[in-house]
Scaffold this active site. Sequence first.
Site, PDB file in Angstrom:
ATOM      1  N   CYS A 166       9.307  -2.261   2.360  1.00  0.00           N
ATOM      2  CA  CYS A 166       8.981  -3.671   2.625  1.00  0.00           C
ATOM      3  C   CYS A 166       8.907  -3.874   4.134  1.00  0.00           C
ATOM      4  CB  CYS A 166      10.025  -4.577   1.994  1.00  0.00           C
ATOM      5  SG  CYS A 166      11.701  -4.229   2.551  1.00  0.00           S
ATOM      6  N   PRO A 167       8.244  -4.936   4.572  1.00  0.00           N
ATOM      7  CA  PRO A 167       8.204  -5.202   6.012  1.00  0.00           C
ATOM      8  C   PRO A 167       9.515  -5.825   6.471  1.00  0.00           C
ATOM      9  CG  PRO A 167       7.002  -6.899   4.813  1.00  0.00           C
ATOM     10  CD  PRO A 167       7.491  -5.925   3.788  1.00  0.00           C
ATOM     11  N   HIS A 192      10.651   7.911  13.781  1.00  0.00           N
ATOM     12  CA  HIS A 192       9.481   7.074  13.495  1.00  0.00           C
ATOM     13  C   HIS A 192       8.194   7.903  13.537  1.00  0.00           C
ATOM     14  CE1 HIS A 192       8.312   2.586  13.410  1.00  0.00           C
ATOM     15  NE2 HIS A 192       7.342   3.291  12.848  1.00  0.00           N
ATOM     16  N   ASP A 245       9.623  -6.542  -5.731  1.00  0.00           N
ATOM     17  CA  ASP A 245       8.709  -7.137  -4.750  1.00  0.00           C
ATOM     18  C   ASP A 245       8.559  -8.602  -5.128  1.00  0.00           C
ATOM     19  OD1 ASP A 245       6.308  -7.947  -3.274  1.00  0.00           O
ATOM     20  OD2 ASP A 245       5.950  -5.807  -2.944  1.00  0.00           O
ATOM     21  N   ARG A 258      11.414  -0.449   8.134  1.00  0.00           N
ATOM     22  CA  ARG A 258      11.839  -0.849   9.468  1.00  0.00           C
ATOM     23  C   ARG A 258      13.353  -0.778   9.528  1.00  0.00           C
ATOM     24  NH1 ARG A 258       7.543   0.084  11.073  1.00  0.00           N
ATOM     25  NH2 ARG A 258       6.012  -1.252  12.082  1.00  0.00           N
ATOM     26  N   ASP A 277      13.556   7.215   8.829  1.00  0.00           N
ATOM     27  CA  ASP A 277      12.510   7.434   9.830  1.00  0.00           C
ATOM     28  C   ASP A 277      12.521   6.296  10.845  1.00  0.00           C
ATOM     29  OD1 ASP A 277      10.214   8.889  10.868  1.00  0.00           O
ATOM     30  OD2 ASP A 277       9.040   7.138  10.254  1.00  0.00           O
ATOM     31  N   GLU A 299      16.030   1.423  17.452  1.00  0.00           N
ATOM     32  CA  GLU A 299      15.184   2.555  17.840  1.00  0.00           C
ATOM     33  C   GLU A 299      14.397   2.313  19.118  1.00  0.00           C
ATOM     34  OE1 GLU A 299      12.594   2.728  14.265  1.00  0.00           O
ATOM     35  OE2 GLU A 299      10.941   2.400  15.666  1.00  0.00           O
ATOM     36  N   LYS A 326       0.825  -1.213   0.000  1.00  0.00           N
ATOM     37  CA  LYS A 326       0.000   0.000   0.000  1.00  0.00           C
ATOM     38  C   LYS A 326       0.863   1.270   0.000  1.00  0.00           C
ATOM     39  CE  LYS A 326      -2.026  -2.062   3.430  1.00  0.00           C
ATOM     40  NZ  LYS A 326      -1.661  -3.455   3.103  1.00  0.00           N
ATOM     41  N   ILE A 327       1.875   1.296   0.865  1.00  0.00           N
ATOM     42  CA  ILE A 327       2.690   2.516   0.986  1.00  0.00           C
ATOM     43  C   ILE A 327       3.598   2.685  -0.237  1.00  0.00           C
ATOM     44  CG2 ILE A 327       4.495   3.653   2.348  1.00  0.00           C
ATOM     45  CD1 ILE A 327       3.262   2.170   4.830  1.00  0.00           C
ATOM     46  N   THR A 345      11.741   4.270   5.373  1.00  0.00           N
ATOM     47  CA  THR A 345      10.611   4.495   6.287  1.00  0.00           C
ATOM     48  C   THR A 345       9.959   3.157   6.633  1.00  0.00           C
ATOM     49  OG1 THR A 345       9.103   4.847   4.438  1.00  0.00           O
ATOM     50  CG2 THR A 345      10.074   6.821   5.418  1.00  0.00           C
TER      51      THR A 345
END
Length: 333
Positions: free
Chosen positions: A204-205, A294, A174, A233, A257, A262, A154-155, A231
């Site tokens: 990506c996650p 974040h 992807d 992880r 981010d 973190e 989505k992002i 942005t």
Amino acid sequence: MRIAVFSTKPYDRRFLDQANQAHGHELVYFDPQLTVETAPLAAGFRGICAFVNDRLDREVLQVLRASGTELIALRSAGFNNVDLAEAERLGMTVTRVPAYSPHAVAEHAVALLLSLNRMTHRAYNRVREGNFALDGLLGFDLYGKTVGVVGTGKIGLVFAEIMHGFGCKVLASDPFPDAQAKAFVHYVPLDTLLVEADIVSLHCPLTPETHHLIDARAIARMKDGVVLINTGRGRVVDTKAVIDALKSGKIGRLGLDVYEEEEQLFFQDLSQRVISDDLFMRLTTFPNVLITGHQAFFTAEALGNIAETTLSNICAFESGTGELRRVTADKRV
Ligand code: NAI
């Protein structure tokens, strides 16, 4: 339902209380992060609500389950902080907020890119000090550049669309290309993307496969002076390798981010303390690095949607009806 809400900030209370007027759950707010030390605070609560840096590893899940918790309602999209296999073994349900505002995060990635390109963060300070020199602020036209989007969920797709609007060529990588992606998104293998992109943005996650996806080998393939934006992880990037590449000039600009460690830093005011994370502090010394803590998700629209979806997940769990946005070890529903 009685819910223990961890890592609560004033803005969480505001948006959750507002959304809860329509749901009527009993929300009990706890400031601390969820860790094995703070998990006993949830004793007697059937559900807990957690955020990105709350730790839901095996040990914490076992403490929660032993004291009656059945539901983990994540108020985030990412779920890399949960041992899903253990949650399943313990018979616990884990829900998340799959989409609250892909625009919030994609727009923040663009904000990092634009600021770094034109060095707005440096220009701001210079002008305040009466320094109107332009040396060191030289940017480049985004128009005509090649942007590599890693992860077209989505992002990533919203980010791709914005960059297309700037007149960029969009390459994407992807393992599950989106058949609905617009024709301007050109899927290529990751190695090709790394070689051809002027700008690489990570969406990506964090999974075992994406841990340190951007390491020394991947960076070596990139263009000299590449702009890297993360942005997604923190652990998708090998921070040590990135620092080496900043020192050599291989990476021209870096926007973060998220950061590998973190959990020890972000979402708190540490301005009166000595920060002992030397890698993080080294990153802050580069003029061409811009870090935010974040905050990509942090828009009013996103917080409203997060609160609403989290509370409706809790309703669905309690009533057995409605949409339960569950996440399991083998698949996401
Ligand atoms: P999504 O689930 O819609 O999309 C993720 C995409 O990444 C999927 O298409 C998936 O196939 C792809 N992917 C998986 N493994 C990959 C790999 N090895 N290489 C390339 N692509 C891969 O997720 P969404 O909503 O787009 O969010 C993406 C990530 O952004 C989240 O997992 C989360 O970590 C991060 N995020 C960060 C926020 C922030 O405030 N900085 C806020 C929200 C999300």
